[in-house]
Design a protein around this motif. Sequence first.
Motif, PDB file in Angstrom:
ATOM      1  N   ARG A 228       1.114  -1.072  -0.012  1.00 17.73           N
ATOM      2  CA  ARG A 228       0.251  -0.050  -0.404  1.00 17.73           C
ATOM      3  C   ARG A 228       1.016   0.737   0.433  1.00 17.73           C
ATOM      4  N   LEU A 229       2.037   1.498   0.758  1.00 15.55           N
ATOM      5  CA  LEU A 229       2.930   1.982   1.056  1.00 15.55           C
ATOM      6  C   LEU A 229       3.423   2.926  -0.942  1.00 15.55           C
ATOM      7  N   LYS A 230       3.652   1.803  -1.455  1.00 15.81           N
ATOM      8  CA  LYS A 230       4.008   2.063  -2.742  1.00 15.81           C
ATOM      9  C   LYS A 230       3.176   2.224  -3.309  1.00 15.81           C
ATOM     10  N   ILE A 231       2.428   2.140  -3.550  1.00 14.44           N
ATOM     11  CA  ILE A 231       1.393   2.862  -4.117  1.00 14.44           C
ATOM     12  C   ILE A 231       0.557   4.039  -3.952  1.00 14.44           C
TER      13      ILE A 231
ATOM     14  N   VAL B 275       3.045  16.262  -0.178  1.00 12.43           N
ATOM     15  CA  VAL B 275       4.221  14.837   0.093  1.00 12.43           C
ATOM     16  C   VAL B 275       3.331  14.549   1.945  1.00 12.43           C
ATOM     17  N   LYS B 276       3.364  13.588   1.744  1.00 14.24           N
ATOM     18  CA  LYS B 276       2.660  13.142   2.823  1.00 14.24           C
ATOM     19  C   LYS B 276       3.941  11.614   3.500  1.00 14.24           C
ATOM     20  N   TYR B 277       4.141  11.638   2.648  1.00 15.20           N
ATOM     21  CA  TYR B 277       4.928   9.909   2.817  1.00 15.20           C
ATOM     22  C   TYR B 277       6.420  10.041   1.763  1.00 15.20           C
ATOM     23  N   ASN B 278       7.268  10.317   3.031  1.00 13.95           N
ATOM     24  CA  ASN B 278       8.486  10.756   2.707  1.00 13.95           C
ATOM     25  C   ASN B 278       9.607   9.558   2.757  1.00 13.95           C
ATOM     26  N   GLY B 279       9.058   8.583   3.236  1.00 20.47           N
ATOM     27  CA  GLY B 279      10.112   7.425   3.380  1.00 20.47           C
ATOM     28  C   GLY B 279       9.487   6.042   3.501  1.00 20.47           C
TER      29      GLY B 279
END
Length: 354
Positions: free
Chosen positions: A63-66, A76-80
């Motif tokens: 899910r994080l990858k998508i 940006v919400k997801y930095n890594g």
Amino acid sequence: MASEDVKTSESAVSTIVNLAEEAKLAREGVKAPSYAVLSICKSLVAGGVAGGVSRTAVAPLERLKILLQVQNPHSVKYNGTIQGLKYIWRTEGFRGLFKGNGTNCARIVPNSAVKFFSYEQASKGILYLYQQQTGDDDAQLTPLLRLGAGACAGIIAMSTTYPMDMVRGRLTVQTDSSPYQYRGMFHALSTVLREEGPRALYKGWLPSVIGVIPYVGLNFAVYESLKDRLIKSKTFGLVEDSELSVTTRLACGAAAGTVGQTVAYPLDVIRRRMQMVGWKEAASVVTGDGRNKAPLEYTGMIDAFGKTVRHEGFGALYKGLVPNSVKVVPSIALAFVTYEVVKDILGVEIRISD
């Protein structure tokens, strides 16, 4: 009279022999199809279980990858990997980590079943043609031929379940703060059909086909070739009774997954972005230049590549690669080993009794 008796006896013996042969053929004719159907079912079950186990084990990373692939670069919400998983946990809880996994399993179980079965059948067909061409009945598949068999399997499996992958991607990017347009897999399918038409279910299909050739092809080719090499060379004492341990097979699967996903990853990013186009309520669809709120439109695969690189740089083609790498290595390894273990348990290779 004697000669007539001999002829009669020979005729009777011939009739008995013919009847016996016909009975044998009839028995084989009844058993063979039933065995073939049973063997196919067992192979499909083994492939389905392998897909379900491997994908559920890495669902949060999937899910994080998508989310990383499709998020707006100006919001940006997801930095890594670590920050992204913590953010999902904090904002959506434990269930957020597995959002879309039900739909993913509904897709991956038949996909994996068809993929493994198709690979086995394609391998047999290609090997037969190769042996006929070379005139060597003992010839084995080369890495290149395995790549071809894997590519065929990947294209068949991906094409049969692509609509499920498309709606799974949309379900996955929904968050608690976004308008929930889709309530579930079937609602998503019906909504896309009604609002965007049947063709929308196959958005991003072309880059998927192109990407699946090196991805699935290399997965099978590297895995099978590594296994064969280790068994033949008996490297480091890893082989016992012509069999590799589960740990060694996991390592072979990990190597296969790493090679395949690195080569095909940019096409996966483009596929995912093309799937988002046309969804007016998408929470994280990339905008063209950050100065407007309209979703970025793509006219095709080449246009999607060009706009992604032009607006975000070449590195955007590898967004989400780290969590995908962390996910793919155990996922592919688990899939291969689970498939072989389940096949052994089910006894797929049971021979027809005489």
